[in-house]
Design a protein around this motif. Structure first.
Motif, PDB file in Angstrom:
ATOM      1  N   LEU A 181       0.824  -1.215   0.000  1.00 39.44           N
ATOM      2  CA  LEU A 181       0.000   0.000   0.000  1.00 39.44           C
ATOM      3  C   LEU A 181       0.852   1.257   0.000  1.00 39.44           C
ATOM      4  CD1 LEU A 181      -2.919  -0.762   2.480  1.00 39.44           C
ATOM      5  CD2 LEU A 181      -3.068  -0.380   0.028  1.00 39.44           C
ATOM      6  N   LEU A 223      -5.848   2.943  -3.783  1.00 41.27           N
ATOM      7  CA  LEU A 223      -6.240   1.611  -4.229  1.00 41.27           C
ATOM      8  C   LEU A 223      -7.765   1.525  -4.099  1.00 41.27           C
ATOM      9  CD1 LEU A 223      -4.957  -1.376  -4.720  1.00 41.27           C
ATOM     10  CD2 LEU A 223      -5.779  -1.735  -2.384  1.00 41.27           C
ATOM     11  N   VAL A 226      -7.098   3.668   0.700  1.00 37.79           N
ATOM     12  CA  VAL A 226      -7.902   2.600   0.102  1.00 37.79           C
ATOM     13  C   VAL A 226      -9.340   3.113   0.009  1.00 37.79           C
ATOM     14  CG1 VAL A 226      -8.786   0.253   0.388  1.00 37.79           C
ATOM     15  CG2 VAL A 226      -6.430   0.801   1.091  1.00 37.79           C
ATOM     16  N   HIS A 260      -9.158  -1.374  -8.916  1.00 36.30           N
ATOM     17  CA  HIS A 260      -7.952  -2.198  -8.819  1.00 36.30           C
ATOM     18  C   HIS A 260      -8.230  -3.614  -8.335  1.00 36.30           C
ATOM     19  CE1 HIS A 260      -6.287   2.023  -8.199  1.00 36.30           C
ATOM     20  NE2 HIS A 260      -5.802   1.616  -9.340  1.00 36.30           N
TER      21      HIS A 260
END
Ligand SMILES: Nc1ncnc2c1ncn2[C@@H]1O[C@H](COP(=O)(O)OP(=O)(O)OP(=O)(O)O)[C@@H](O)[C@H]1O
Ligand SMILES: O=C(O)C1=C[C@@H](O)[C@@H](O)[C@H](O)C1
Length: 181
Positions: free
Chosen positions: A11, A108, A16, A160
């Motif tokens: 990450l 992400l 996220v 993703h």
């Protein structure tokens, strides 16, 4: 904890973004992932409510409009996109605007996929009063308008990862954090 240590270098402090249909579990799952990773959790709907000063998405739609809500949502996502180490539960409709994709792709993005019948059961369990899109017109809004379902977005490069979310008794979901990673 071991899995968190595997994931964290990948990450690299990026945010996220959990995306998916209303009721797909973005908040529930997001809080668990944030706890496991030691990230901060934010719910973009809540941030819009705070910035507008109106306590619910349904009221913002009513007092202003969906477009007003979406403009504020884009501002919130833009601001979040310059931050780090966040887990963001986005609003179910956030994926409709391409400008939001450009913000979320900096981190992400994970699409939470839940079968429609499970979504319907979850939403029915808490009632539809807080779901403005379910009150806009008669009939089935998920069928009538271009709702953000997986078929519309699966081929987008800014999604993703896809997380298939089975129904879990919530006790298991919270006590067995391994199933999230
Ligand atoms: N995997 C799961 N199994 C069973 N129930 C779940 C699961 N994930 C979430 N739920 C339940 O579904 C409901 C919706 O979950 P949640 O609020 O996390 O969804 P959301 O995607 O954040 O919704 P919103 O559209 O409001 O942003 C809640 O009642 C939650 O307890
Ligand atoms: O519950 C609802 O009807 C909604 C809530 C928000 O997440 C919005 O993003 C969504 O489009 C509408």
């Amino acid at each position: 904890q071991q899995k968190a240590e595997d994931v964290l270098p990948y990450l690299n402090d990026r945010c996220v973004y959990l995306v998916g249909m209303m009721g797909s579990g973005k908040t529930t799952v997001g809080k668990i992932i944030a706890e496991v990773l030691g990230y901060s959790f934010f719910d973009s709907d809540k941030l819009v409510e705070q910035s507008v000063g109106i306590p619910s998405v349904a009221e913002i739609f009513q007092v202003h409009s969906e477009a007003f809500f979406r403009d504020n949502e884009s501002e919130v996502l833009r601001d979040l996109s310059s931050m780090h180490r966040l887990i963001v539960a986005t609003g179910g409709g956030a994926v409709i605007r391409p400008i939001n994709w450009s913000y979320m792709r900096k981190g992400l993005t994970i699409w939470l996929d839940v079968p429609l019948d499970a979504l319907a059961r979850r939403i029915a369990a808490v009632g539809t009063a807080s779901r403005p899109l379910l009150h806009q017109e008669s009939g089935d809004p998920y069928a009538k308008r271009p709702m953000p379902n997986l078929q519309h977005f699966l081929n987008k490069e800014w999604i993703h990862m896809l997380m298939l979310m089975p129904e879990y008794p919530l006790k298991i979901l919270h006590s067995n954090k391994d199933i999230m990673m």
